[in-house]
Write an enzyme that holds these catalytic residues in place. Structure first.
Site, PDB file in Angstrom:
ATOM      1  N   ASP A  68       0.692  -1.083   0.051  1.00  0.00           N
ATOM      2  CA  ASP A  68       0.069  -0.131   0.012  1.00  0.00           C
ATOM      3  C   ASP A  68       0.820   1.236   0.076  1.00  0.00           C
ATOM      4  O   ASP A  68       2.109   1.289   0.155  1.00  0.00           O
ATOM      5  CB  ASP A  68      -1.057  -0.086   1.247  1.00  0.00           C
ATOM      6  CG  ASP A  68      -2.066  -0.944   1.057  1.00  0.00           C
ATOM      7  OD1 ASP A  68      -2.617  -1.497   0.056  1.00  0.00           O
ATOM      8  OD2 ASP A  68      -2.163  -1.532   2.303  1.00  0.00           O
ATOM      9  N   TYR A 116       7.545  -9.501   7.254  1.00  0.00           N
ATOM     10  CA  TYR A 116       7.344  -8.144   7.449  1.00  0.00           C
ATOM     11  C   TYR A 116       7.976  -7.723   8.958  1.00  0.00           C
ATOM     12  O   TYR A 116       7.816  -8.262   9.767  1.00  0.00           O
ATOM     13  CB  TYR A 116       6.070  -7.564   7.359  1.00  0.00           C
ATOM     14  CG  TYR A 116       5.452  -7.507   6.056  1.00  0.00           C
ATOM     15  CD1 TYR A 116       5.154  -6.350   5.361  1.00  0.00           C
ATOM     16  CD2 TYR A 116       4.724  -8.729   5.402  1.00  0.00           C
ATOM     17  CE1 TYR A 116       4.775  -6.507   3.695  1.00  0.00           C
ATOM     18  CE2 TYR A 116       4.227  -8.792   4.248  1.00  0.00           C
ATOM     19  CZ  TYR A 116       4.221  -7.246   3.210  1.00  0.00           C
ATOM     20  OH  TYR A 116       3.761  -7.542   2.352  1.00  0.00           O
TER      21      TYR A 116
END
Length: 244
Positions: free
Chosen positions: A52, A110
């Site tokens: 994003d 992540y």
């Protein structure tokens, strides 16, 4: 046709995310433009993740098909000289025809960084989330154990996704603390839309005492998004590694 694999590092602060859009600056678009300038070919690259706006990457993986005669390991330089400063090709190589950056992936790691102090941070603020109220990191660490394993994580997904299944396997979830810097690492076979950011928001809710550690099991079983934590801002999130 030759198949070229890229390992990409980028600062997502000034991008509208990875995926090409009709309007807005995207990582996919600037890399495809650089490849066109290097080869004269209009190609489409496949990314391992559709990050994003505001999300960063240390090792995003992509691949593309080309008829160019440029050696696989030389694409790094050929593309880098035509890229803006906030995107860099770390490595390029020719791979087998069946390799696909997204569909060949076995998992990803992540990290999410929180600065936990009352004063906001001016230096490096685009790479972390400022949370001014004290967090109990030991309780947050206890909560991590409840997420590990294969579960239906629909309670930790933002609306807007059309995926068929919300079941994923989290292989590892742990927290490193260095002073007032809290870094959360999560490895899974795949992630739902905003899953990492909502899990981090839920850990924050544990850390500030608004949610009990034992409630995590119930939230997962019920699949109730409203009982989980907030979706934290994107700027603290970094795609660290993709596994094949």
């Amino acid at each position: 046709m030759r198949n070229i694999k890229l390992i990409i590092e980028f600062d997502g602060s000034n991008f509208c995310g990875w995926q090409r859009q009709p309007k807005g600056r995207t990582i996919q678009k600037v890399i495809e433009t650089a490849i066109f300038k290097a080869t004269g070919e209009e190609i489409m690259i496949n990314g391992s993740s559709r990050t994003d706006a505001g999300v960063h990457a240390r090792e995003m993986v992509a691949n593309f098909l080309t008829n160019s005669s440029i050696p696989g390991d030389k694409f790094r330089e050929a593309i880098n000289t035509r890229l803006p400063e906030d995107v860099s090709i770390i490595k390029s190589e020719e791979v087998s025809e069946d390799f696909h950056a997204r569909y060949s992936s076995k998992g990803k790691t992540y990290s999410y960084t929180i600065i936990n102090r009352y004063e906001r941070l001016s230096l490096g603020h685009q790479y972390l989330y400022h949370y001014k109220y004290r967090l109990d990191v030991n309780e947050m660490r206890r909560a991590c154990e409840y997420f590990i394993g294969r579960h239906d994580f629909r309670a930790f997904m933002s609306p807007g996704s059309s995926i068929k299944t919300t079941t994923r396997t989290i292989h590892d979830l742990y927290i490193d603390q260095n002073g007032n810097e809290i870094k959360i690492f999560i490895t899974a076979d795949g992630f739902l839309y905003n899953m990492v950011r909502i899990i981090v928001g839920t850990l924050i809710k544990i850390g500030n005492g608004k949610l009990e550690v034992e409630n995590i099991k119930d939230i997962i079983e019920e699949g109730n998004r409203k009982k989980a934590g907030m979706c934290v801002p994107p700027n603290g999130l970094i795609l660290e590694k993709v596994f094949y």
